[in-house]
Design a protein around this motif. Sequence first.
Motif, PDB file in Angstrom:
ATOM      1  N   TRP A 152     -14.288  70.804  24.185  1.00  0.00           N
ATOM      2  CA  TRP A 152     -13.720  69.595  24.789  1.00  0.00           C
ATOM      3  C   TRP A 152     -12.543  69.156  23.925  1.00  0.00           C
ATOM      4  CZ3 TRP A 152     -15.539  67.453  29.292  1.00  0.00           C
ATOM      5  CH2 TRP A 152     -16.737  67.976  29.776  1.00  0.00           C
ATOM      6  N   TYR A 153     -11.559  68.547  24.541  1.00  0.00           N
ATOM      7  CA  TYR A 153     -10.336  68.138  23.859  1.00  0.00           C
ATOM      8  C   TYR A 153     -10.051  66.686  24.214  1.00  0.00           C
ATOM      9  CZ  TYR A 153     -10.093  73.185  23.833  1.00  0.00           C
ATOM     10  OH  TYR A 153     -10.400  74.513  23.668  1.00  0.00           O
ATOM     11  N   ASP A 154      -9.485  65.932  23.245  1.00  0.00           N
ATOM     12  CA  ASP A 154      -9.154  64.549  23.578  1.00  0.00           C
ATOM     13  C   ASP A 154      -7.670  64.399  23.839  1.00  0.00           C
ATOM     14  OD1 ASP A 154      -7.653  63.761  21.280  1.00  0.00           O
ATOM     15  OD2 ASP A 154      -9.461  63.202  20.219  1.00  0.00           O
ATOM     16  N   PRO A 160       4.270  65.127  28.257  1.00  0.00           N
ATOM     17  CA  PRO A 160       4.382  66.588  28.291  1.00  0.00           C
ATOM     18  C   PRO A 160       3.241  67.282  27.538  1.00  0.00           C
ATOM     19  CG  PRO A 160       6.526  65.617  27.878  1.00  0.00           C
ATOM     20  CD  PRO A 160       5.514  64.495  27.768  1.00  0.00           C
ATOM     21  N   ALA A 161       2.774  66.690  26.441  1.00  0.00           N
ATOM     22  CA  ALA A 161       1.654  67.281  25.707  1.00  0.00           C
ATOM     23  C   ALA A 161       0.377  67.218  26.530  1.00  0.00           C
ATOM     24  CB  ALA A 161       1.468  66.566  24.367  1.00  0.00           C
ATOM     25  N   LEU A 162       0.164  66.116  27.217  1.00  0.00           N
ATOM     26  CA  LEU A 162      -1.016  65.970  28.069  1.00  0.00           C
ATOM     27  C   LEU A 162      -0.972  66.977  29.220  1.00  0.00           C
ATOM     28  CD1 LEU A 162      -3.613  64.468  28.851  1.00  0.00           C
ATOM     29  CD2 LEU A 162      -2.169  62.870  30.122  1.00  0.00           C
ATOM     30  N   ILE A 163       0.165  67.099  29.847  1.00  0.00           N
ATOM     31  CA  ILE A 163       0.313  68.044  30.960  1.00  0.00           C
ATOM     32  C   ILE A 163       0.098  69.474  30.476  1.00  0.00           C
ATOM     33  CG2 ILE A 163       2.001  68.987  32.607  1.00  0.00           C
ATOM     34  CD1 ILE A 163       3.040  66.019  32.811  1.00  0.00           C
ATOM     35  N   ALA A 164       0.596  69.798  29.286  1.00  0.00           N
ATOM     36  CA  ALA A 164       0.377  71.132  28.719  1.00  0.00           C
ATOM     37  C   ALA A 164      -1.101  71.362  28.409  1.00  0.00           C
ATOM     38  CB  ALA A 164       1.215  71.318  27.456  1.00  0.00           C
ATOM     39  N   SER A 181      -3.386  74.250  29.945  1.00  0.00           N
ATOM     40  CA  SER A 181      -4.017  75.214  29.046  1.00  0.00           C
ATOM     41  C   SER A 181      -5.533  75.227  29.135  1.00  0.00           C
ATOM     42  CB  SER A 181      -3.622  74.923  27.595  1.00  0.00           C
ATOM     43  OG  SER A 181      -2.239  75.091  27.410  1.00  0.00           O
ATOM     44  N   PHE A 182      -6.141  74.056  29.218  1.00  0.00           N
ATOM     45  CA  PHE A 182      -7.594  73.961  29.109  1.00  0.00           C
ATOM     46  C   PHE A 182      -8.277  73.463  30.376  1.00  0.00           C
ATOM     47  CE2 PHE A 182      -5.787  72.964  24.862  1.00  0.00           C
ATOM     48  CZ  PHE A 182      -6.090  74.180  24.266  1.00  0.00           C
ATOM     49  N   ARG A 229      -1.758  51.495  25.399  1.00  0.00           N
ATOM     50  CA  ARG A 229      -0.842  52.561  25.828  1.00  0.00           C
ATOM     51  C   ARG A 229      -1.545  53.914  25.841  1.00  0.00           C
ATOM     52  NH1 ARG A 229       2.931  49.908  22.547  1.00  0.00           N
ATOM     53  NH2 ARG A 229       2.649  51.476  20.934  1.00  0.00           N
ATOM     54  N   ALA A 230      -2.440  54.145  24.873  1.00  0.00           N
ATOM     55  CA  ALA A 230      -3.162  55.419  24.809  1.00  0.00           C
ATOM     56  C   ALA A 230      -4.035  55.629  26.039  1.00  0.00           C
ATOM     57  CB  ALA A 230      -4.011  55.478  23.538  1.00  0.00           C
ATOM     58  N   VAL A 231      -4.462  54.533  26.648  1.00  0.00           N
ATOM     59  CA  VAL A 231      -5.261  54.609  27.872  1.00  0.00           C
ATOM     60  C   VAL A 231      -4.349  54.624  29.107  1.00  0.00           C
ATOM     61  CG1 VAL A 231      -7.008  53.442  29.265  1.00  0.00           C
ATOM     62  CG2 VAL A 231      -7.206  53.437  26.765  1.00  0.00           C
ATOM     63  N   ASP A 232      -3.417  53.701  29.155  1.00  0.00           N
ATOM     64  CA  ASP A 232      -2.592  53.513  30.347  1.00  0.00           C
ATOM     65  C   ASP A 232      -1.683  54.695  30.665  1.00  0.00           C
ATOM     66  OD1 ASP A 232      -3.722  51.025  30.702  1.00  0.00           O
ATOM     67  OD2 ASP A 232      -2.048  49.935  29.775  1.00  0.00           O
ATOM     68  N   TYR A 233      -1.234  55.415  29.662  1.00  0.00           N
ATOM     69  CA  TYR A 233      -0.271  56.478  29.953  1.00  0.00           C
ATOM     70  C   TYR A 233      -0.892  57.636  30.719  1.00  0.00           C
ATOM     71  CZ  TYR A 233      -1.215  60.498  26.894  1.00  0.00           C
ATOM     72  OH  TYR A 233      -1.731  61.636  26.329  1.00  0.00           O
ATOM     73  N   ILE A 234      -2.207  57.780  30.669  1.00  0.00           N
ATOM     74  CA  ILE A 234      -2.866  58.890  31.365  1.00  0.00           C
ATOM     75  C   ILE A 234      -2.550  58.826  32.869  1.00  0.00           C
ATOM     76  CG2 ILE A 234      -5.079  59.980  31.913  1.00  0.00           C
ATOM     77  CD1 ILE A 234      -4.502  60.121  28.930  1.00  0.00           C
ATOM     78  N   ALA A 235      -2.740  57.674  33.473  1.00  0.00           N
ATOM     79  CA  ALA A 235      -2.521  57.534  34.918  1.00  0.00           C
ATOM     80  C   ALA A 235      -1.049  57.699  35.291  1.00  0.00           C
ATOM     81  CB  ALA A 235      -3.035  56.184  35.405  1.00  0.00           C
TER      82      ALA A 235
END
Length: 100
Positions: free
Chosen positions: A28-30, A38-42, A46-47, A68-74
């Motif tokens: 699992w990755y956080d 771009p890192a989240l999309i990569a 990848s995983f 921001r760490a939560v909100d940027y996901i959506a």
Amino acid sequence: MPRRLDNHLAFESPETPELPSVALGRLWYDTVSHVQSPALIAAVASFGADRLVLGTDFPYEDGEVFLRAVDYIAGSGLAPEEAAMILDTNAANLLGLSGP
């Protein structure tokens, strides 16, 4: 990345009982990337979105940085169902809380 690890296995560690790509699929990755979409999309590419859980660096980061760490996901450009998995259902699945 997994393919490169798999390609080097015979040379680097031939006694390894399984391909690294197989082992990586069980991890699992956080999402702590300090709001780098771009890192989240990569990471999703990848995983898989089903292997990512929300990460915030709490309690070291709080207030606006935490939000921001939560909100940027959506708003990262992921499909809404992928964002929902990361923000909600994956952690429940990991912890065995997703029901029977």
